[in-house]
Motif scaffolding. Structure first.
Motif, PDB file in Angstrom:
ATOM      1  N   TYR A 165       0.859  -1.189   0.000  1.00 21.21           N
ATOM      2  CA  TYR A 165       0.000   0.000   0.000  1.00 21.21           C
ATOM      3  C   TYR A 165       0.891   1.233   0.000  1.00 21.21           C
ATOM      4  N   TRP A 166       0.975   1.900  -1.142  1.00 19.99           N
ATOM      5  CA  TRP A 166       1.703   3.169  -1.152  1.00 19.99           C
ATOM      6  C   TRP A 166       0.715   4.339  -1.266  1.00 19.99           C
ATOM      7  N   ASN A 167      -0.560   4.020  -1.023  1.00 16.92           N
ATOM      8  CA  ASN A 167      -1.615   5.022  -0.850  1.00 16.92           C
ATOM      9  C   ASN A 167      -2.295   4.761   0.491  1.00 16.92           C
ATOM     10  N   VAL A 179       9.126   1.789   4.827  1.00 17.38           N
ATOM     11  CA  VAL A 179       9.260   3.205   4.496  1.00 17.38           C
ATOM     12  C   VAL A 179       8.803   3.468   3.063  1.00 17.38           C
ATOM     13  N   GLN A 180       8.355   4.694   2.829  1.00 16.91           N
ATOM     14  CA  GLN A 180       8.143   5.134   1.455  1.00 16.91           C
ATOM     15  C   GLN A 180       9.507   5.187   0.778  1.00 16.91           C
ATOM     16  N   PHE A 181       9.560   5.102  -0.544  1.00 12.44           N
ATOM     17  CA  PHE A 181      10.854   5.087  -1.222  1.00 12.44           C
ATOM     18  C   PHE A 181      10.849   5.991  -2.440  1.00 12.44           C
ATOM     19  N   TYR A 182      12.057   6.295  -2.903  1.00 13.48           N
ATOM     20  CA  TYR A 182      12.213   7.065  -4.131  1.00 13.48           C
ATOM     21  C   TYR A 182      13.400   6.511  -4.908  1.00 13.48           C
ATOM     22  N   TYR A 210      15.746   6.134   2.352  1.00 11.71           N
ATOM     23  CA  TYR A 210      14.502   6.161   1.572  1.00 11.71           C
ATOM     24  C   TYR A 210      14.710   5.686   0.126  1.00 11.71           C
ATOM     25  N   SER A 211      15.747   4.936  -0.104  1.00 10.35           N
ATOM     26  CA  SER A 211      16.030   4.460  -1.455  1.00 10.35           C
ATOM     27  C   SER A 211      15.185   3.236  -1.813  1.00 10.35           C
TER      28      SER A 211
END
Length: 319
Positions: free
Chosen positions: A109-111, A147-150, A308-309
């Motif tokens: 879930y990234w929302n 964690v969220q990532f980018y 956050y990678s």
């Protein structure tokens, strides 16, 4: 690390779709439109999972292979499947489990859960792990946190240019509440002579009232060009969201400052390790203009980018 297949639902132009180190990233459907046969099979069989699962295994595999030809062949190679939250996740994973019962299956879930986001109750937790970027959602729905990532790959070909935008917002109108926040910030920008760009895209079906101009939907590389021209990025989250959106991470990876209404950001490492680059609306003593004009604090940025990678995010599933 195990061999992993990552499946995303929509072509966001965000995740780098390159294969490396036994990691495969694919769209749920092919990037081009379905041909007639695929459309027909999808409508006939995937609207009713019970009917599909009543077929012999060999027939299920044939149908599955036709509709999901871009990634079905990879199922034999991988140990783990991670699928991003989407409307048909539960059905897709049920089919995969039926064909390959030993595969590890995860939903990411990234929302934030709510609205049209698929409910955790839709999944069979006997063979499905549910993970989320939102700490509060994890508590409320008994999900595992990551964690969220980018992806760093998005930054490599976007060198810094001289900025001509003090504060940038790119996003959809979604709700009148969000627009009201934007309108207030717009007034502050005009008063404090902050050069802002609010690139607003129409999405809400509500009768939204706003003085902010609407713009056509941008492709993600175009959004990155605007980010490069900016000093600070504006992040507006829902009241009940505690996880990080992509905006804070875009600010981090592109060496920009962040303006946000997310008060829960103080609990995240991005704030704890470098709060000087983050301005929480309604909580700061200094003016917005003072914050934007202040120099970027570069302490701990390299460490935060690693945290956050994409690679860290992926490895967290195997700890």
């Amino acid at each position: 690390m195990e061999k992993v297949l990552i499946i995303t639902i929509v072509n966001y132009g965000f995740i780098p779709f390159n294969k490396k180190d036994n990691i495969y990233v694919e769209y749920l459907y092919k990037r081009n439109k379905f041909d007639l046969l695929k459309r027909l099979l999808h409508k006939l069989f995937f609207s009713d999972s019970n009917m599909f699962l009543s077929f012999p295994i060999f027939l299920q595999k044939i149908i599955f292979r036709i509709v999901f030809s871009n990634w079905f062949k990879l199922l034999k190679k991988v140990d783990t499947v991670i699928i991003f939250d989407g409307e048909k996740d539960a059905l897709i994973l049920k089919m995969i489990h039926n064909l390959y019962p030993t595969k590890r299956l995860l939903v990411w879930y990234w929302n934030s859960i709510g609205g049209d986001i698929v409910s955790p109750d839709s999944f069979n937790r006997k063979y499905t792990e549910l993970w989320s970027f939102d700490p509060q959602n994890c508590k409320d729905y008994n999900l595992k946190y990551n964690v969220q990532f980018y992806p760093q790959e998005n930054v490599i070909n976007n060198t810094n240019l001289s900025s001509d935008i003090d504060l940038l917002y790119v996003g959809a109108d979604k709700t009148q509440e969000r627009i009201n926040i934007l309108e207030k910030i717009k007034k502050v920008c005009l008063k404090e002579k902050i050069n802002f760009l609010f690139y607003l895209v129409k999405q809400s079906k509500e009768n939204i009232k706003t003085s902010i101009a609407y713009h056509p939907l941008l492709k993600y590389p175009q959004v990155l060009q605007l980010i490069n021209r900016s000093d600070a990025i504006l992040d507006i989250t829902k009241n009940d969201q505690s996880g990080l959106t992509l905006r804070p991470l875009e600010a981090l990876f592109f060496n920009k400052k962040l303006v946000t209404n997310n008060e829960d950001i103080i609990h995240h490492k991005i704030y704890k390790m470098n709060s000087a680059n983050i301005y929480i609306l309604g909580k700061e003593e200094k003016s917005l203009k003072e914050f934007i004009d202040s120099p970027l604090n570069k302490s701990n940025i390299a460490c935060l980018k690693k945290y956050y990678s994409f690679d860290t995010w992926l490895s967290n599933f195997f700890k």
